[in-house]
Design a protein around this motif. Structure first.
Motif, mmCIF file in Angstrom:
data_model
loop_
_atom_site.group_PDB
_atom_site.id
_atom_site.type_symbol
_atom_site.label_atom_id
_atom_site.label_comp_id
_atom_site.label_asym_id
_atom_site.label_seq_id
_atom_site.Cartn_x
_atom_site.Cartn_y
_atom_site.Cartn_z
ATOM 1 N N THR A 13 0.850 -1.193 0.000
ATOM 2 C CA THR A 13 0.000 0.000 0.000
ATOM 3 C C THR A 13 0.882 1.239 0.000
ATOM 4 O O THR A 13 1.769 1.378 0.848
ATOM 5 N N ALA A 83 -5.364 3.675 5.457
ATOM 6 C CA ALA A 83 -5.156 2.539 6.360
ATOM 7 C C ALA A 83 -6.434 1.712 6.519
ATOM 8 O O ALA A 83 -6.394 0.475 6.587
ATOM 9 N N HIS A 86 -6.961 -0.307 3.129
ATOM 10 C CA HIS A 86 -5.987 -1.345 2.765
ATOM 11 C C HIS A 86 -5.336 -2.044 3.968
ATOM 12 O O HIS A 86 -4.443 -2.874 3.763
ATOM 13 N N ASP A 87 -5.735 -1.683 5.175
ATOM 14 C CA ASP A 87 -5.262 -2.333 6.406
ATOM 15 C C ASP A 87 -3.841 -1.965 6.832
ATOM 16 O O ASP A 87 -3.452 -2.244 7.967
ATOM 17 N N ARG A 88 -3.070 -1.359 5.954
ATOM 18 C CA ARG A 88 -1.686 -1.020 6.287
ATOM 19 C C ARG A 88 -1.171 0.054 5.329
ATOM 20 O O ARG A 88 -1.792 0.335 4.295
ATOM 21 N N ASP A 90 2.586 0.867 3.544
ATOM 22 C CA ASP A 90 3.934 0.326 3.370
ATOM 23 C C ASP A 90 4.932 1.308 2.777
ATOM 24 O O ASP A 90 6.114 1.265 3.118
ATOM 25 N N TYR A 146 1.895 4.677 11.432
ATOM 26 C CA TYR A 146 1.315 3.459 10.877
ATOM 27 C C TYR A 146 2.360 2.374 10.645
ATOM 28 O O TYR A 146 2.052 1.180 10.724
ATOM 29 N N MET A 147 3.591 2.772 10.350
ATOM 30 C CA MET A 147 4.625 1.801 10.020
ATOM 31 C C MET A 147 5.281 1.176 11.243
ATOM 32 O O MET A 147 5.683 0.007 11.206
ATOM 33 N N GLN A 150 3.779 -2.141 12.509
ATOM 34 C CA GLN A 150 3.938 -3.278 11.599
ATOM 35 C C GLN A 150 5.399 -3.671 11.421
ATOM 36 O O GLN A 150 5.717 -4.698 10.817
ATOM 37 N N GLY A 153 8.541 -0.430 6.598
ATOM 38 C CA GLY A 153 8.027 0.671 5.792
ATOM 39 C C GLY A 153 9.123 1.373 5.022
ATOM 40 O O GLY A 153 10.309 1.266 5.344
#
Length: 272
Positions: A13, A83, A86-88, A90, A146-147, A150, A153
């Motif tokens: 994403t 977010a 697309h849930d994430r 990147d 956001y990164m 997870q 990124g």
């Protein structure tokens, strides 16, 4: 790892600010062409719609949001929308920027009173810094939120050759804004590396874009930049795609905190 795997961005994403035209559009195109799910941010609704439609017609998964990068609340909302969809997140290209107008010299080397530092409009200075530097800070800040969870990124900021090479025919606010982007990228890379986030900058030289109202279409201005380039020409935006894909993909897995120059050798021009 195969060559195809090295440059794989399929399924990732991505966000590109200032993505409706010019270099930002090239970033969006190369990502979508290689299977990434791309969202373009821009203030120009008509141009954004046109760009999204053209890229989508070639099979790219792409959409757009009208957002002003200097509006922090709007940017936060726009990131949240990506977010949620697309849930994430990147890959983020912090690309949006504006021209600073003419400098204190004309391309012919004559003094330009309007570009003199003692004649600069303070509101203009503030606008250039807000768009070209502060918005990059805010974009990196939002991307990191956001990164970090997870653990991965890619953040790529569009700097400029002006970050390392002062130019008298370009408006004064442009140089410190872009130099600030370069140092901000290094600082963010130092902090975010432990979270698996790579932060880099691309420093373009003269590309044929709409910035400065298409200033490079003016013969005197265009000739000046063509003469300074070792290759003696202005670049097409398609020529930045390879570098953009490299920094967005696994191929650059050990590259962070750096600025990659793509200027046709303009930075090699000796000082006058």
């Amino acid at each position: 790892m195969s060559l195809q795997e090295m440059f794989k961005v399929a399924g990732a994403t991505a966000i590109v600010t200032g993505g409706a035209s010019g270099i930002g559009r090239a970033y969006g195109e190369v990502l979508a062409e290689n299977g990434a799910r791309v969202c373009l941010f821009d203030t120009n609704q008509g141009m954004l719609d046109e760009t999204v439609a053209e890229i989508a017609s070639r099979g790219g998964e792409i959409w757009g949001q009208v957002v002003d990068v200097t509006d922090r609340a709007a940017m936060a909302k726009a990131f949240d929308q990506v977010a949620k969809k697309h849930d994430r997140i990147d890959i983020v290209f912090a690309n949006a920027g504006i021209d600073a107008g003419p400098g204190f010299l004309t391309p012919e080397g004559k003094r330009n009173p309007e570009g003199a530092i003692d004649a600069l409009d303070d509101d203009h200075w503030d606008k250039v810094i807000a768009t070209n530097l502060t918005s990059v800070y805010n974009t990196i800040k939002l991307a990191a939120r956001y990164m970090k969870p997870q653990g991965s990124g890619r953040i790529i900021a569009t700097s400029s050759i002006a970050s390392i090479y002062n130019e008298p025919i370009v408006g004064t606010p442009y140089m410190p804004a872009k130099a600030g982007v370069t140092h901000l990228v290094r600082q963010a890379a130092m902090e975010l590396g432990r979270f698996g986030i790579l932060v880099n900058a691309i420093a373009p030289g003269p590309f044929a874009t709409n910035i400065a109202g298409g200033r490079l279409k003016i013969p005197a201005d265009r000739k000046a930049f063509e003469d300074w380039s070792v290759l003696h020409r202005i670049a097409d935006t398609s020529e930045i795609k390879g570098l953009a894909l490299f920094l967005a993909s696994p191929a650059s897995s050990y590259v962070t905190g750096t600025q990659m120059i793509i200027d046709g050798g303009l930075h090699l021009r000796p000082a006058d």
